[in-house]
Design a protein around this motif. Structure first.
Motif, short mmCIF file in Angstrom:
data_model
loop_
_atom_site.label_atom_id
_atom_site.label_comp_id
_atom_site.label_asym_id
_atom_site.label_seq_id
_atom_site.Cartn_x
_atom_site.Cartn_y
_atom_site.Cartn_z
N HIS A 67 0.92 -1.21 0.08
CA HIS A 67 -0.15 0.09 -0.09
C HIS A 67 0.96 1.28 -0.09
CE1 HIS A 67 0.96 -0.40 4.18
NE2 HIS A 67 0.69 0.95 4.52
N GLN A 68 2.03 1.09 0.49
CA GLN A 68 3.11 2.33 0.70
C GLN A 68 3.26 2.95 -0.86
OE1 GLN A 68 6.10 0.95 3.08
NE2 GLN A 68 5.15 1.39 4.82
N THR A 71 -1.20 4.84 -4.89
CA THR A 71 -2.01 6.13 -4.72
C THR A 71 -3.19 5.62 -3.84
OG1 THR A 71 -3.27 5.76 -6.69
CG2 THR A 71 -0.96 6.90 -6.99
N GLY A 72 -3.90 6.74 -3.31
CA GLY A 72 -5.08 6.60 -2.57
C GLY A 72 -6.13 5.95 -3.54
N LEU A 75 -5.27 2.26 -3.87
CA LEU A 75 -5.49 1.66 -2.42
C LEU A 75 -7.03 1.28 -2.43
CD1 LEU A 75 -4.57 0.19 -0.07
CD2 LEU A 75 -4.32 2.55 0.92
N ALA A 76 -7.74 2.48 -2.57
CA ALA A 76 -9.12 2.28 -2.23
C ALA A 76 -9.79 1.30 -3.16
CB ALA A 76 -9.82 3.60 -2.61
#
Length: 157
Positions: A67-68, A71-72, A75-76
């Motif tokens: 997840h690092q 991007t947001g 991940l979503a």
């Protein structure tokens, strides 16, 4: 006449026995399902979720710190995809468990299977029973209903 009454009495006894067996099986199924959880991963293997028996998100794990580097929105998307897959598995498990219990009672002439609208029951969490045995989608039903509605506008557009 007594023989006919005996036949009916035996049918009623068999139907009651079938009903009691079905009730007990449903109670066991409800208990088993209430305690079950499903664990699924996103296709990119960045997210693992646990889905509870009612389709709720009961756990979320980010795997191997993938997840690092996401991007947001990525991940979503992974979280939502894993959750959707888990809800589908839960819905499938419910269907597989209850479908046999909804069969017609063989001891009652003219009895029919109990029909369930799985799409309505599970909503968008499940892609309809089509994966496991068919059924039309709600969009198809809506299209059919629109097509079948009489023109009550009196010819007005």
């Amino acid at each position: 006449m007594s023989e006919l009454n005996d036949t009916y009495a035996e049918r009623i006894r068999q139907a009651r026995a079938h009903l009691e067996t079905t009730r007990a099986a449903m109670a066991r199924a409800e208990q088993d399902l209430a305690a079950s959880k499903v664990k699924t991963r996103s296709r990119d293997r960045a997210v693992e979720v646990i889905i509870g028996p009612q389709g709720e998100l009961a756990g979320l794990t980010f795997l191997d710190n993938k997840h690092q580097s996401m991007t947001g929105p990525q991940l979503a998307s992974s979280v939502l995809e894993a959750a959707q897959r888990g809800r589908q598995e839960v819905a499938q498990r419910v269907m597989d468990t209850f479908r046999p219990l909804m069969a017609a009672n063989p001891d009652v002439p003219g009895s029919r299977d109990i029909e369930v609208d799985w799409d309505r029951l599970f909503g968008p969490a499940f892609e309809g029973g089509r994966r496991a045995g068919g059924g039309s989608s709600s969009k198809d039903r809506l299209r059919d209903e629109i097509h079948e509605d009489p023109d009550d506008s009196g010819g007005r557009p």
